[in-house]
Design a protein around this motif. Structure first.
Motif, PDB file in Angstrom:
ATOM      1  N   SER A 104       0.852  -1.197   0.000  1.00  0.00           N
ATOM      2  CA  SER A 104       0.000   0.000   0.000  1.00  0.00           C
ATOM      3  C   SER A 104       0.877   1.233   0.000  1.00  0.00           C
ATOM      4  CB  SER A 104      -0.875  -0.007   1.254  1.00  0.00           C
ATOM      5  OG  SER A 104      -0.058  -0.090   2.384  1.00  0.00           O
ATOM      6  N   LYS A 105       0.574   2.163  -0.918  1.00  0.00           N
ATOM      7  CA  LYS A 105       1.390   3.371  -1.029  1.00  0.00           C
ATOM      8  C   LYS A 105       1.006   4.317   0.097  1.00  0.00           C
ATOM      9  CE  LYS A 105       2.377   3.431  -5.925  1.00  0.00           C
ATOM     10  NZ  LYS A 105       2.270   4.187  -7.183  1.00  0.00           N
ATOM     11  N   MET A 106       1.943   4.606   0.942  1.00  0.00           N
ATOM     12  CA  MET A 106       1.686   5.546   2.036  1.00  0.00           C
ATOM     13  C   MET A 106       2.352   6.858   1.735  1.00  0.00           C
ATOM     14  SD  MET A 106       1.123   3.646   5.324  1.00  0.00           S
ATOM     15  CE  MET A 106       2.495   4.204   6.262  1.00  0.00           C
ATOM     16  N   GLN A 107       1.697   7.916   2.100  1.00  0.00           N
ATOM     17  CA  GLN A 107       2.285   9.233   1.872  1.00  0.00           C
ATOM     18  C   GLN A 107       2.402   9.956   3.198  1.00  0.00           C
ATOM     19  OE1 GLN A 107       0.161  11.552  -0.910  1.00  0.00           O
ATOM     20  NE2 GLN A 107       1.104  10.580  -2.688  1.00  0.00           N
ATOM     21  N   LEU A 108       3.624  10.010   3.664  1.00  0.00           N
ATOM     22  CA  LEU A 108       3.857  10.763   4.895  1.00  0.00           C
ATOM     23  C   LEU A 108       4.317  12.151   4.531  1.00  0.00           C
ATOM     24  CD1 LEU A 108       5.846   8.082   6.847  1.00  0.00           C
ATOM     25  CD2 LEU A 108       3.530   8.805   7.278  1.00  0.00           C
ATOM     26  N   ASP A 109       3.685  13.151   5.078  1.00  0.00           N
ATOM     27  CA  ASP A 109       4.036  14.520   4.728  1.00  0.00           C
ATOM     28  C   ASP A 109       4.870  15.154   5.810  1.00  0.00           C
ATOM     29  OD1 ASP A 109       2.339  14.067   2.673  1.00  0.00           O
ATOM     30  OD2 ASP A 109       0.656  15.082   3.612  1.00  0.00           O
ATOM     31  N   ALA A 110       5.790  15.989   5.369  1.00  0.00           N
ATOM     32  CA  ALA A 110       6.524  16.859   6.298  1.00  0.00           C
ATOM     33  C   ALA A 110       6.591  18.225   5.641  1.00  0.00           C
ATOM     34  CB  ALA A 110       7.923  16.322   6.545  1.00  0.00           C
ATOM     35  N   VAL A 111       6.377  19.254   6.425  1.00  0.00           N
ATOM     36  CA  VAL A 111       6.360  20.611   5.886  1.00  0.00           C
ATOM     37  C   VAL A 111       7.592  21.349   6.392  1.00  0.00           C
ATOM     38  CG1 VAL A 111       5.117  22.767   5.812  1.00  0.00           C
ATOM     39  CG2 VAL A 111       3.871  20.618   5.827  1.00  0.00           C
ATOM     40  N   LEU A 112       8.441  21.774   5.451  1.00  0.00           N
ATOM     41  CA  LEU A 112       9.672  22.480   5.816  1.00  0.00           C
ATOM     42  C   LEU A 112       9.586  23.909   5.321  1.00  0.00           C
ATOM     43  CD1 LEU A 112      12.488  19.975   4.872  1.00  0.00           C
ATOM     44  CD2 LEU A 112      11.828  20.640   7.144  1.00  0.00           C
ATOM     45  N   THR A 113       9.937  24.856   6.179  1.00  0.00           N
ATOM     46  CA  THR A 113       9.971  26.263   5.749  1.00  0.00           C
ATOM     47  C   THR A 113      11.412  26.736   5.717  1.00  0.00           C
ATOM     48  OG1 THR A 113       9.610  26.812   8.043  1.00  0.00           O
ATOM     49  CG2 THR A 113       7.705  26.940   6.595  1.00  0.00           C
ATOM     50  N   THR A 114      11.780  27.439   4.641  1.00  0.00           N
ATOM     51  CA  THR A 114      13.140  27.974   4.503  1.00  0.00           C
ATOM     52  C   THR A 114      13.076  29.480   4.672  1.00  0.00           C
ATOM     53  OG1 THR A 114      13.434  26.295   2.841  1.00  0.00           O
ATOM     54  CG2 THR A 114      15.193  27.891   3.092  1.00  0.00           C
ATOM     55  N   HIS A 115      13.860  30.008   5.631  1.00  0.00           N
ATOM     56  CA  HIS A 115      13.844  31.444   5.894  1.00  0.00           C
ATOM     57  C   HIS A 115      15.169  32.044   5.480  1.00  0.00           C
ATOM     58  CE1 HIS A 115      10.352  30.692   8.535  1.00  0.00           C
ATOM     59  NE2 HIS A 115      10.993  29.564   8.753  1.00  0.00           N
ATOM     60  N   GLN A 116      15.110  33.298   5.028  1.00  0.00           N
ATOM     61  CA  GLN A 116      16.327  33.959   4.569  1.00  0.00           C
ATOM     62  C   GLN A 116      16.370  35.380   5.098  1.00  0.00           C
ATOM     63  OE1 GLN A 116      16.736  34.732   0.372  1.00  0.00           O
ATOM     64  NE2 GLN A 116      18.735  33.762   0.395  1.00  0.00           N
ATOM     65  N   ARG A 117      17.523  35.751   5.670  1.00  0.00           N
ATOM     66  CA  ARG A 117      17.696  37.125   6.144  1.00  0.00           C
ATOM     67  C   ARG A 117      18.902  37.717   5.436  1.00  0.00           C
ATOM     68  NH1 ARG A 117      13.613  36.048   7.737  1.00  0.00           N
ATOM     69  NH2 ARG A 117      12.683  35.944   9.801  1.00  0.00           N
ATOM     70  N   VAL A 118      18.817  39.006   5.090  1.00  0.00           N
ATOM     71  CA  VAL A 118      19.903  39.658   4.348  1.00  0.00           C
ATOM     72  C   VAL A 118      20.338  40.894   5.113  1.00  0.00           C
ATOM     73  CG1 VAL A 118      20.568  40.699   2.183  1.00  0.00           C
ATOM     74  CG2 VAL A 118      18.914  38.878   2.198  1.00  0.00           C
ATOM     75  N   VAL A 119      21.664  41.039   5.269  1.00  0.00           N
ATOM     76  CA  VAL A 119      22.217  42.254   5.867  1.00  0.00           C
ATOM     77  C   VAL A 119      23.087  42.908   4.806  1.00  0.00           C
ATOM     78  CG1 VAL A 119      23.664  43.187   7.680  1.00  0.00           C
ATOM     79  CG2 VAL A 119      22.219  41.255   8.163  1.00  0.00           C
ATOM     80  N   GLN A 120      22.780  44.171   4.491  1.00  0.00           N
ATOM     81  CA  GLN A 120      23.526  44.842   3.422  1.00  0.00           C
ATOM     82  C   GLN A 120      24.526  45.811   4.022  1.00  0.00           C
ATOM     83  OE1 GLN A 120      22.059  47.737   0.353  1.00  0.00           O
ATOM     84  NE2 GLN A 120      21.286  45.819  -0.469  1.00  0.00           N
ATOM     85  N   ILE A 121      25.747  45.704   3.523  1.00  0.00           N
ATOM     86  CA  ILE A 121      26.860  46.455   4.120  1.00  0.00           C
ATOM     87  C   ILE A 121      27.515  47.298   3.050  1.00  0.00           C
ATOM     88  CG2 ILE A 121      29.210  46.080   4.953  1.00  0.00           C
ATOM     89  CD1 ILE A 121      28.243  43.909   6.582  1.00  0.00           C
ATOM     90  N   ARG A 122      28.005  48.471   3.465  1.00  0.00           N
ATOM     91  CA  ARG A 122      28.747  49.289   2.510  1.00  0.00           C
ATOM     92  C   ARG A 122      30.018  49.790   3.152  1.00  0.00           C
ATOM     93  NH1 ARG A 122      26.563  54.513  -0.453  1.00  0.00           N
ATOM     94  NH2 ARG A 122      24.893  53.088  -0.958  1.00  0.00           N
ATOM     95  N   GLY A 123      31.022  49.954   2.327  1.00  0.00           N
ATOM     96  CA  GLY A 123      32.250  50.561   2.830  1.00  0.00           C
ATOM     97  C   GLY A 123      33.114  49.592   3.596  1.00  0.00           C
ATOM     98  N   LEU A 124      33.311  48.413   3.039  1.00  0.00           N
ATOM     99  CA  LEU A 124      34.158  47.430   3.696  1.00  0.00           C
ATOM    100  C   LEU A 124      35.535  47.518   3.047  1.00  0.00           C
ATOM    101  CD1 LEU A 124      33.736  45.045   5.695  1.00  0.00           C
ATOM    102  CD2 LEU A 124      33.511  43.614   3.706  1.00  0.00           C
ATOM    103  N   SER A 125      36.558  47.761   3.844  1.00  0.00           N
ATOM    104  CA  SER A 125      37.891  47.851   3.248  1.00  0.00           C
ATOM    105  C   SER A 125      38.454  46.448   3.069  1.00  0.00           C
ATOM    106  CB  SER A 125      38.819  48.655   4.157  1.00  0.00           C
ATOM    107  OG  SER A 125      39.007  47.987   5.374  1.00  0.00           O
ATOM    108  N   SER A 126      39.297  46.304   2.059  1.00  0.00           N
ATOM    109  CA  SER A 126      39.716  44.950   1.703  1.00  0.00           C
ATOM    110  C   SER A 126      40.671  44.357   2.720  1.00  0.00           C
ATOM    111  CB  SER A 126      40.391  44.955   0.340  1.00  0.00           C
ATOM    112  OG  SER A 126      41.675  45.518   0.457  1.00  0.00           O
TER     113      SER A 126
END
Lengths: 174, 243
Positions: A104-126
C-alpha cells in the motif's frame, strides 16, 4: 439687518482668522510612490573598498536565523561598518512527501519552511574583509548557510513583486 | 650614494586552517540559561494542531468507553489516529543514529589526521631545516623577486601538500610578520636576517588523500601550538589566530 451680517470676521477685526487650525497640525510629507535606489560604489586602486555587499543567511530554523542576523548587524555596528539595510526575503515552504511502496502506497508529509535574512553592508575595506569573514564564519551556528555576495540589480528586483496587469497594459499600448 | 638598506631575506608562510565541523559544547552557564528559556517557552506556548487533534481523539475514545455512541455520531472517522503517528515518529527517531563527536583519531591522539578535534580550528605545522636546526614551523618558502608574497605562500603550500589543494586564501594582505636576525657567524653584509610574512587560508575539502606529504607534518590546535613552536615565533603567530 440679518442680511448685513455685521459680525463678519473681517481682516481689521480682532476675530480675523478665528477658525484656523491647519497650522497647528504636524506637517505631512507627500508620499512617494516609486523608490528606485541604485547606488553602487567601487573605488578601485590600492585602497580597495567593496561596494554594497549582501550577507545572506538561510536556514530552516527561524529563531536561529533571526538571532544570527541580529548578531551580525550588531557586530557591524560595533566595528563601525555602515549597514544600509537589513531585511528578510519571503519564506519558502516545501512539502516533503514519502512514497513508500510496500504494497500500500503511504504518503507521509513533512512541511519544511526555509527562511532567509539579508544584511547589506557598505564601505568594507579589503584589509578588514577577511577578518570579518573569519569572525562570522567561526560564529556560524549549525544549520545556517552563509553567503556573501555583491549587491546587484537582480537582487534588488527580486524583492519587488511583479504586476501582471500593468505589464499587460504596457504590452497593449506598445 | 646608493641606498644602503639592510637587506633582509623574505619568506612567505602559509597558515592553513581547517574550519571546525561541529559547534563547541556549551558552557555551564549557557546550558543553565538554555534550560531555563526552554521551560519558560514551554509554559507560555499554546497547543499546536497535532496536540489539539490528540486531545480531541482522547476525549472521543473516553466517551466511547463510557457510553456506547452510535457509529453515525463519529463524523469523518480517521483511519490513522494521532497517537499512532506519534509512535511511528518515535520509532523513526530511535532508528536514526548521529555520527560520533569524538572520533577515533581523538582517542588515539593521532596528530597527523584531520579527523581530530572536530570543534576547533586545526593548523598545519611542518618540520623544516633552517640553518643548522630542524624546527617545527608553518610551511614557508623564500620569496623570489617578481612574484607577489601571496603567490609565495601558495607555493609554500603546494610544495608541502601537492598541487591540487582546495584552499581559499583570504585576501592579498599578510596577517602577521616575524623577523629575526641571523646569528653572528652567518651574518654577512647582504644577509642580515629574515622576515617571514604569514598568510591565512581555509581548507575547503577535507580529503587529503591525494596530497604527497614529503616532510613530517602535524595538524594542531591553537593550544597545542606551544608544544612545538618557539616562544618568539609563537607570540607573533598567536596574534592573528582566532580561537
Amino acid at each position: 439687518d440679518a442680511l448685513l451680517a455685521s459680525r463678519r470676521s473681517y481682516r481689521s477685526r480682532p476675530t480675523h482668522g478665528i477658525g484656523r487650525f491647519k497650522y497647528l497640525l504636524p506637517k505631512e510629507v507627500p508620499k512617494k510612490r516609486k523608490e528606485k535606489v541604485q547606488m553602487k560604489e567601487i573605488s578601485a586602486g590600492t585602497e580597495y573598498q567593496y561596494g554594497d555587499i549582501n550577507i545572506q543567511m538561510t536556514s530552516h530554523d527561524l529563531c536561529l536565523v533571526e538571532h544570527f542576523a541580529q548578531y551580525v548587524h550588531r557586530l557591524c555596528n560595533r566595528l563601525s561598518i555602515r549597514v544600509n539595510e537589513s531585511y528578510a526575503m519571503p519564506t519558502k515552504t516545501n512539502e516533503v512527501l514519502f512514497l513508500e511502496e510496500r504494497g500500500s502506497k503511504m504518503q507521509l508529509d513533512a512541511v519544511l519552511t526555509t527562511h532567509q535574512r539579508v544584511v547589506q553592508i557598505r564601505g568594507l575595506s579589503s584589509t578588514f574583509a577577511p577578518i570579518l569573514l573569519e569572525v562570522i564564519q567561526s560564529s556560524q551556528p549549525e544549520g545556517v548557510h552563509l553567503l556573501m555576495k555583491q549587491h546587484t540589480e537582480a537582487d534588488f528586483k527580486s524583492r519587488l513583486k511583479a504586476r501582471p496587469e500593468l505589464e499587460e497594459l504596457l504590452a497593449e499600448m506598445s | 650614494s646608493a641606498a644602503a638598506r639592510r637587506p633582509w631575506r623574505l619568506f612567505g608562510a602559509m597558515c592553513l586552517l581547517r574550519l571546525p565541523r561541529i559547534t563547541q559544547p556549551l558552557e555551564k552557564e549557557e546550558e543553565e540559561v538554555a534550560a531555563l528559556m526552554e521551560q519558560i517557552e514551554l509554559e507560555r506556548s499554546l497547543y499546536s494542531d497535532h496536540e489539539m487533534r490528540k486531545l480531541e481523539e482522547e476525549e472521543q475514545l473516553k466517551k466511547k468507553m463510557e457510553s456506547l455512541y452510535d457509529e453515525d455520531e463519529a463524523r469523518g472517522k480517521t483511519v490513522i489516529m494521532a497517537q499512532d503517528l506519534e509512535e511511528k515518529w518515535e520509532q523513526k527517531f530511535l532508528r536514526f543514529k548521529a555520527a560520533p563527536r569524538i572520533t577515533d583519531a581523538d582517542k588515539s591522539n593521532d596528530r597527523t589526521s584531520l579527523n581530530r578535534k572536530l570543534d576547533s580550528n586545526l593548523m598545519l605545522l611542518v618540520k623544516q631545516k633552517i640553518g643548522n636546526q630542524e624546527l617545527w614551523l608553518l610551511p614557508q618558502v623564500e620569496w623570489q623577486p617578481g612574484e607577489t608574497l601571496r603567490s609565495t605562500a601558495e607555493r609554500a603550500m603546494a610544495t608541502f601538500l601537492g598541487d591540487h589543494i582546495q584552499a581559499k586564501v583570504l585576501g592579498n594582505a599578510p596577517y602577521g610578520i616575524y623577523k629575526y636576525k641571523f646569528p653572528k657567524p652567518i651574518r654577512t653584509e647582504n644577509n642580515v636576517g629574515a622576515k617571514v610574512f604569514f598568510f591565512k587560508a581555509f581548507l575547503q575539502s577535507s580529503d587529503l588523500s591525494q596530497a604527497k606529504l614529503k616532510a613530517d607534518y602535524l595538524w594542531v590546535t591553537k593550544k597545542e601550538l606551544g608544544d612545538y613552536l618557539q616562544s618568539e615565533y609563537l607570540k607573533k603567530v598567536n596574534r592573528f589566530l582566532l580561537d
